[in-house]
Scaffold this active site. Sequence first.
Site, PDB file in Angstrom:
ATOM      1  N   GLY A   1       2.776  -1.212   4.405  1.00  0.00           N
ATOM      2  CA  GLY A   1       2.993  -0.225   3.893  1.00  0.00           C
ATOM      3  C   GLY A   1       3.262   0.430   3.836  1.00  0.00           C
ATOM      4  O   GLY A   1       4.518   0.981   2.918  1.00  0.00           O
ATOM      5  N   GLY A   2       5.255   1.387   4.831  1.00  0.00           N
ATOM      6  CA  GLY A   2       6.019   1.972   4.794  1.00  0.00           C
ATOM      7  C   GLY A   2       6.848   0.969   4.101  1.00  0.00           C
ATOM      8  O   GLY A   2       7.819   0.820   3.059  1.00  0.00           O
ATOM      9  N   GLU A  14      -5.746  -4.677  10.544  1.00  0.00           N
ATOM     10  CA  GLU A  14      -4.392  -3.796  10.874  1.00  0.00           C
ATOM     11  C   GLU A  14      -4.826  -3.467  12.458  1.00  0.00           C
ATOM     12  O   GLU A  14      -6.038  -2.232  11.572  1.00  0.00           O
ATOM     13  CB  GLU A  14      -4.083  -3.273   9.317  1.00  0.00           C
ATOM     14  CG  GLU A  14      -4.293  -3.743   8.566  1.00  0.00           C
ATOM     15  CD  GLU A  14      -3.763  -2.924   6.937  1.00  0.00           C
ATOM     16  OE1 GLU A  14      -2.533  -2.923   6.644  1.00  0.00           O
ATOM     17  OE2 GLU A  14      -4.598  -1.721   7.132  1.00  0.00           O
ATOM     18  N   ASN A  43       0.887  -1.029  -0.057  1.00  0.00           N
ATOM     19  CA  ASN A  43       0.013  -0.471   0.421  1.00  0.00           C
ATOM     20  C   ASN A  43       0.707   1.427  -0.190  1.00  0.00           C
ATOM     21  O   ASN A  43       1.569   1.429   0.668  1.00  0.00           O
ATOM     22  CB  ASN A  43      -0.723   0.208   1.502  1.00  0.00           C
ATOM     23  CG  ASN A  43      -1.496   1.465   1.695  1.00  0.00           C
ATOM     24  OD1 ASN A  43      -2.255   2.000   0.349  1.00  0.00           O
ATOM     25  ND2 ASN A  43      -2.127   1.173   2.580  1.00  0.00           N
ATOM     26  N   TRP A  44       1.039   2.209  -0.690  1.00  0.00           N
ATOM     27  CA  TRP A  44       1.836   2.918  -0.977  1.00  0.00           C
ATOM     28  C   TRP A  44       1.706   4.113  -0.638  1.00  0.00           C
ATOM     29  O   TRP A  44       2.379   5.347  -0.561  1.00  0.00           O
ATOM     30  CB  TRP A  44       2.625   3.013  -3.172  1.00  0.00           C
ATOM     31  CG  TRP A  44       3.277   2.053  -3.215  1.00  0.00           C
ATOM     32  CD1 TRP A  44       3.337   0.543  -2.537  1.00  0.00           C
ATOM     33  CD2 TRP A  44       3.255   1.739  -4.866  1.00  0.00           C
ATOM     34  NE1 TRP A  44       4.159   0.138  -3.355  1.00  0.00           N
ATOM     35  CE2 TRP A  44       4.318   0.490  -5.120  1.00  0.00           C
ATOM     36  CE3 TRP A  44       3.141   2.740  -6.038  1.00  0.00           C
ATOM     37  CZ2 TRP A  44       4.660  -0.219  -6.060  1.00  0.00           C
ATOM     38  CZ3 TRP A  44       3.711   2.081  -7.235  1.00  0.00           C
ATOM     39  CH2 TRP A  44       4.457   0.967  -6.984  1.00  0.00           C
ATOM     40  N   LYS A  45      -0.025   4.051  -0.432  1.00  0.00           N
ATOM     41  CA  LYS A  45      -0.615   5.682   0.029  1.00  0.00           C
ATOM     42  C   LYS A  45      -0.630   6.859  -0.879  1.00  0.00           C
ATOM     43  O   LYS A  45      -0.154   6.748  -1.661  1.00  0.00           O
ATOM     44  CB  LYS A  45       0.285   5.388   1.769  1.00  0.00           C
ATOM     45  CG  LYS A  45       0.013   4.040   2.728  1.00  0.00           C
ATOM     46  CD  LYS A  45      -0.058   4.166   4.310  1.00  0.00           C
ATOM     47  CE  LYS A  45      -0.136   3.163   4.717  1.00  0.00           C
ATOM     48  NZ  LYS A  45       0.265   2.900   6.286  1.00  0.00           N
ATOM     49  N   GLU A  76      -7.234   4.821   7.892  1.00  0.00           N
ATOM     50  CA  GLU A  76      -6.864   6.197   7.600  1.00  0.00           C
ATOM     51  C   GLU A  76      -7.835   6.554   6.531  1.00  0.00           C
ATOM     52  O   GLU A  76      -8.283   7.958   6.447  1.00  0.00           O
ATOM     53  CB  GLU A  76      -5.345   6.578   6.188  1.00  0.00           C
ATOM     54  CG  GLU A  76      -4.305   6.055   7.433  1.00  0.00           C
ATOM     55  CD  GLU A  76      -3.288   5.117   6.273  1.00  0.00           C
ATOM     56  OE1 GLU A  76      -3.280   5.046   5.193  1.00  0.00           O
ATOM     57  OE2 GLU A  76      -2.314   4.698   7.439  1.00  0.00           O
ATOM     58  N   HIS A 127      -9.608   1.068   5.061  1.00  0.00           N
ATOM     59  CA  HIS A 127      -8.508   1.455   5.078  1.00  0.00           C
ATOM     60  C   HIS A 127      -8.305   1.528   6.468  1.00  0.00           C
ATOM     61  O   HIS A 127      -9.255   3.038   7.005  1.00  0.00           O
ATOM     62  CB  HIS A 127      -7.277   1.698   4.755  1.00  0.00           C
ATOM     63  CG  HIS A 127      -5.932   1.765   5.359  1.00  0.00           C
ATOM     64  ND1 HIS A 127      -5.533   2.617   5.129  1.00  0.00           N
ATOM     65  CD2 HIS A 127      -4.715   0.556   4.946  1.00  0.00           C
ATOM     66  CE1 HIS A 127      -4.313   2.447   5.884  1.00  0.00           C
ATOM     67  NE2 HIS A 127      -3.886   1.444   5.791  1.00  0.00           N
ATOM     68  N   GLY A 134       1.759   2.449  11.124  1.00  0.00           N
ATOM     69  CA  GLY A 134       3.075   2.843  10.241  1.00  0.00           C
ATOM     70  C   GLY A 134       3.806   3.605  11.820  1.00  0.00           C
ATOM     71  O   GLY A 134       4.484   5.306  11.352  1.00  0.00           O
ATOM     72  N   SER A 138       3.197  -2.061  10.136  1.00  0.00           N
ATOM     73  CA  SER A 138       4.883  -1.960  11.018  1.00  0.00           C
ATOM     74  C   SER A 138       5.881  -3.641  10.279  1.00  0.00           C
ATOM     75  O   SER A 138       6.341  -3.977  10.935  1.00  0.00           O
ATOM     76  CB  SER A 138       4.757  -1.948  12.315  1.00  0.00           C
ATOM     77  OG  SER A 138       4.810  -0.554  11.928  1.00  0.00           O
TER      78      SER A 138
HETATM   79  P1  PGA Z   1       3.119   0.117   7.579  1.00  0.00           P
HETATM   80  O1  PGA Z   1       0.978  -0.195   6.465  1.00  0.00           O
HETATM   81  O2  PGA Z   1       3.377  -0.628   7.024  1.00  0.00           O
HETATM   82  O3  PGA Z   1       3.439   1.469   7.262  1.00  0.00           O
HETATM   83  O4  PGA Z   1       2.440   0.176   9.277  1.00  0.00           O
HETATM   84  C1  PGA Z   1       0.158  -0.600   7.046  1.00  0.00           C
HETATM   85  C2  PGA Z   1      -0.997  -0.443   5.897  1.00  0.00           C
HETATM   86  O5  PGA Z   1      -1.595   1.005   6.357  1.00  0.00           O
HETATM   87  O6  PGA Z   1      -1.535  -0.905   5.066  1.00  0.00           O
END
Ligand code: PGA
Length: 257
Positions: free
Chosen positions: A239-240, A172, A12-14, A102, A100, A178, A218
């Site tokens: 994500g990251g 999640e 997930n590149w956000k 966010e 998600h 994050g 994470s």
């Molecule tokens: P993260 O994000 O790996 O940066 O914690 C995961 C996600 O939001 O899918």
Amino acid sequence: MSRPRTPVIGGNWKMNTNTESSRALAEAVGEGCRSIDGVEVFVCPPFPYLRRVGGALKDAGGGVALAAQDVWHEPDGAFTGEVSAAMLLDCGVSMVLTGHSERRHVIGEDDGLINKKTIAALNAGLSVVLCIGETLDQREKGETDAVNERQLRAGLNGVTPEQMASVIVAYEPVWAIGTGKTATPEDAQDAHTKIRDVIGDLYGADIAAATRIQYGGSVKPGNAAELFSRPDIDGGLIGGASLKADDFLAIIRSATG
Ligand code: PGA
């Protein structure tokens, strides 16, 4: 060890990358995946880069699927700023995230809207990754399983048993996204078992046993293998660490285990 379900890893590149870096990242991930078997991979670039990333993935030949981070549930019309399922399909997208954290907690989406998006995407022929998970406050109050159950039942409301073949659930925990904090493999496995039980209650044992449940929050090359070794953790939503091809590929490799 043979797994009952093919693990699936998503990147997930956000709201990251640009025209050039999204292409380069897609190319590196696609090329790396040519030599990796036994795991499905998808990436979710920002909307403006979907077509280009889709082209780069195709050229690289690693079988990486193109996914979107969000979708709007109406087919067309006066919805400024939104993107329909048909538009995503038109750009070569085959999967989409819904729910998600966010979108839930930063943008303010509720279970009702997330359900509408899930249904619209499935009816259009997209696969859906339905994301669920508790906040820190909810975890500290002992509400983890109740929150997951509520978000799962609401998110899947009206999804048919046949459509469940196109649904992946991503657990999640919000406090782990994050933040560098990860659920312990035991805690994650425990949450996944309970999530699978809810799916069983809704759709029966066979569908529950066939549904992939990803862990997200994470996940890094250093903790991925241990998480993915748990019987009910069928890969991860990253994500990251998905923004660095080497880290993402290392995480993908650890799911082949
Ligand atoms: P993260 O994000 O790996 O940066 O914690 C995961 C996600 O939001 O899918």
